[in-house]
Design an enzyme around this catalytic site. Sequence first.
Site, PDB file in Angstrom:
ATOM      1  N   LYS A 181       0.849  -1.197   0.000  1.00 41.31           N
ATOM      2  CA  LYS A 181       0.000   0.000   0.000  1.00 41.31           C
ATOM      3  C   LYS A 181       0.883   1.246   0.000  1.00 41.31           C
ATOM      4  O   LYS A 181       1.574   1.519   0.970  1.00 41.31           O
ATOM      5  CB  LYS A 181      -0.918   0.054   1.214  1.00 41.31           C
ATOM      6  CG  LYS A 181      -1.982   1.167   1.092  1.00 41.31           C
ATOM      7  CD  LYS A 181      -2.552   1.606   2.422  1.00 41.31           C
ATOM      8  CE  LYS A 181      -1.725   2.657   3.093  1.00 41.31           C
ATOM      9  NZ  LYS A 181      -1.765   3.991   2.404  1.00 41.31           N
ATOM     10  N   GLY A 233       7.316   4.790   8.255  1.00 38.93           N
ATOM     11  CA  GLY A 233       6.452   5.943   8.475  1.00 38.93           C
ATOM     12  C   GLY A 233       6.641   6.503   9.866  1.00 38.93           C
ATOM     13  O   GLY A 233       7.700   6.362  10.479  1.00 38.93           O
ATOM     14  N   SER A 234       5.603   7.130  10.367  1.00 38.55           N
ATOM     15  CA  SER A 234       5.700   7.827  11.650  1.00 38.55           C
ATOM     16  C   SER A 234       5.760   6.852  12.816  1.00 38.55           C
ATOM     17  O   SER A 234       5.263   5.721  12.743  1.00 38.55           O
ATOM     18  CB  SER A 234       4.498   8.757  11.831  1.00 38.55           C
ATOM     19  OG  SER A 234       3.315   7.997  12.068  1.00 38.55           O
ATOM     20  N   THR A 235       6.362   7.320  13.903  1.00 33.47           N
ATOM     21  CA  THR A 235       6.459   6.489  15.103  1.00 33.47           C
ATOM     22  C   THR A 235       5.081   6.183  15.671  1.00 33.47           C
ATOM     23  O   THR A 235       4.826   5.072  16.148  1.00 33.47           O
ATOM     24  CB  THR A 235       7.333   7.195  16.154  1.00 33.47           C
ATOM     25  OG1 THR A 235       8.672   7.288  15.646  1.00 33.47           O
ATOM     26  CG2 THR A 235       7.355   6.433  17.464  1.00 33.47           C
ATOM     27  N   GLY A 238       3.591   3.448  13.693  1.00 35.81           N
ATOM     28  CA  GLY A 238       4.377   2.241  13.975  1.00 35.81           C
ATOM     29  C   GLY A 238       3.973   1.598  15.289  1.00 35.81           C
ATOM     30  O   GLY A 238       3.866   0.367  15.382  1.00 35.81           O
ATOM     31  N   GLU A 255      10.406   0.841  10.374  1.00 29.76           N
ATOM     32  CA  GLU A 255      11.390   1.916  10.233  1.00 29.76           C
ATOM     33  C   GLU A 255      10.636   3.214  10.424  1.00 29.76           C
ATOM     34  O   GLU A 255       9.840   3.622   9.579  1.00 29.76           O
ATOM     35  CB  GLU A 255      12.067   1.847   8.861  1.00 29.76           C
ATOM     36  CG  GLU A 255      13.321   2.701   8.764  1.00 29.76           C
ATOM     37  CD  GLU A 255      13.099   3.990   8.000  1.00 29.76           C
ATOM     38  OE1 GLU A 255      13.011   5.040   8.687  1.00 29.76           O
ATOM     39  OE2 GLU A 255      13.005   3.958   6.780  1.00 29.76           O
ATOM     40  N   CYS A 289      13.473  10.506   7.135  1.00 35.26           N
ATOM     41  CA  CYS A 289      13.436   9.977   8.504  1.00 35.26           C
ATOM     42  C   CYS A 289      14.778  10.140   9.202  1.00 35.26           C
ATOM     43  O   CYS A 289      14.828  10.390  10.411  1.00 35.26           O
ATOM     44  CB  CYS A 289      13.048   8.495   8.485  1.00 35.26           C
ATOM     45  SG  CYS A 289      11.394   8.171   7.850  1.00 35.26           S
ATOM     46  N   GLU A 386      10.195  15.523  15.762  1.00 36.85           N
ATOM     47  CA  GLU A 386      10.529  15.415  14.350  1.00 36.85           C
ATOM     48  C   GLU A 386       9.698  16.410  13.542  1.00 36.85           C
ATOM     49  O   GLU A 386       8.477  16.300  13.467  1.00 36.85           O
ATOM     50  CB  GLU A 386      10.274  13.995  13.855  1.00 36.85           C
ATOM     51  CG  GLU A 386      10.764  13.740  12.452  1.00 36.85           C
ATOM     52  CD  GLU A 386      10.577  12.296  12.016  1.00 36.85           C
ATOM     53  OE1 GLU A 386      11.422  11.790  11.263  1.00 36.85           O
ATOM     54  OE2 GLU A 386       9.570  11.679  12.425  1.00 36.85           O
TER      55      GLU A 386
END
Length: 478
Positions: A181, A233-235, A238, A255, A289, A386
């Site tokens: 995706k 992607g974003s924490t 995740g 990641e 990132c 971030e």
Amino acid sequence: MAFEYAPAPESRSIVDIKASYGLFIDGDFVDGHGSSFKTINPATEETLAEIAEASDADVDLAVKAARRAFRGWSRMSGKERAKYLFRIARIIQERGRELAVLESIDNGKPIKESRDVDVPIVAAHFFYYAGWADKLEHAGLGANPQPLGVAGQVIPWNFPLLMLAWKIAPALACGNTVVLKPAETTPLTALLFAEICQQADLPPGVVNIVTGAGSTGQALVGHSDVDKVAFTGSTGVGKAIARAIAGTDKKATLELGGKAANIVFDDAPIDQAIEGIVGGIFFNQGHVCCAGSRLLVQESVADEVLSRLKRRMGTLRVGDPLDKNTDIGAINSREQLDRIRELAGIGEEEGAERWAPECDLPSSGFWFPPTIFTGVTQAHRIAREEVFGPVLSVLTFRTPAEAVEKANNTPYGLSAGVWTEKGSLILHMANELRAGVVWANTFNKFDPASPFGGYKESGYGREGGRQGLAAYLKAEEA
């Protein structure tokens, strides 16, 4: 005298963007059953295409297609799988200009980055893992390692094509099949990659592309017949994925975010370091990132480094991503631009000094000038959170121990950079820094043979290199 670059636009004519796109399932493009959405050019805000959104039922069809294809793909010899990967790599090279132009139109990044960095590394990953396909028993993962099955892969909008290659190439080399995706704001190069799979005669169902937003990704991650989840992607997302697959037997690699420290010692080659600093935070508009968003400079050279950095920033060209002279393109979306503006405003409110070179930003599209903040402390939000944009926080240090303490004072641990002429200091710092990748006298350099990944809230698992195979293999069952 300052001089001006004449415009050097890349032609859009090489790219044929369709009015609408469906899903790529079982080797064919099919209609989606969710509501459609638009993908836009972030540099102009023009609508590029109507994109189908995959419903839960569509995701289920894609996973079932991948499961059927797995039976044949996993039993195929590594040598035969390698032929397909080599073929895909060569087609990517042949269609490199088309891919680069499409990436810059849909993403907003400068064409010289898409053309000279992204696409060559994409092809290199398929070549590299094609070479591994018939040598898996030599990867240090057992005498006869076996593929996991169906991989559900979710990629971000900052490097759409590159993240696709990082995930699909090792998965296929190991004998897995894929349902991927792409991000909802940047689906077009993934859909062009689907055409490349058709051109390479890849067996139907080995690669499936389902477009959509977060709900589509959730359906894919949560599907009971997905054996492996790979996410970049974003924490925050995740963590949600980790919770969703907890208690299942799914393997996962995540990641996630980063807040990398770029550390400049007083004996560093300053001109070289300035280029590394600029590339570390302003490459891809800071949508990286592992961006070097925290600059740590030894006090004795801080004034000189800042002076040279500001002078260099004054030469950066912000504008049309398809102009070959452009250094900084468009921010990917209005939502991301609002986030960058919010955190930059908070930086000023908290007392940091903001500076950006004079530059004329286009009247339409999403733009933010290259910006630095000085007088930053570790308590400032711009030093802790971030930003994911072209914003650099500058801090100082006196000793290597202080540099290590400040660099590691973050919940992230994806990357870091060290600038010094002393090899012993490089090795010492690399050993002390809690980061998955430490660059020495360079920054943001990638190679398919080198593993990449983070510690702490930057995720777990590695992509790239021999280590990247481990995420898609298991020991042979007795």
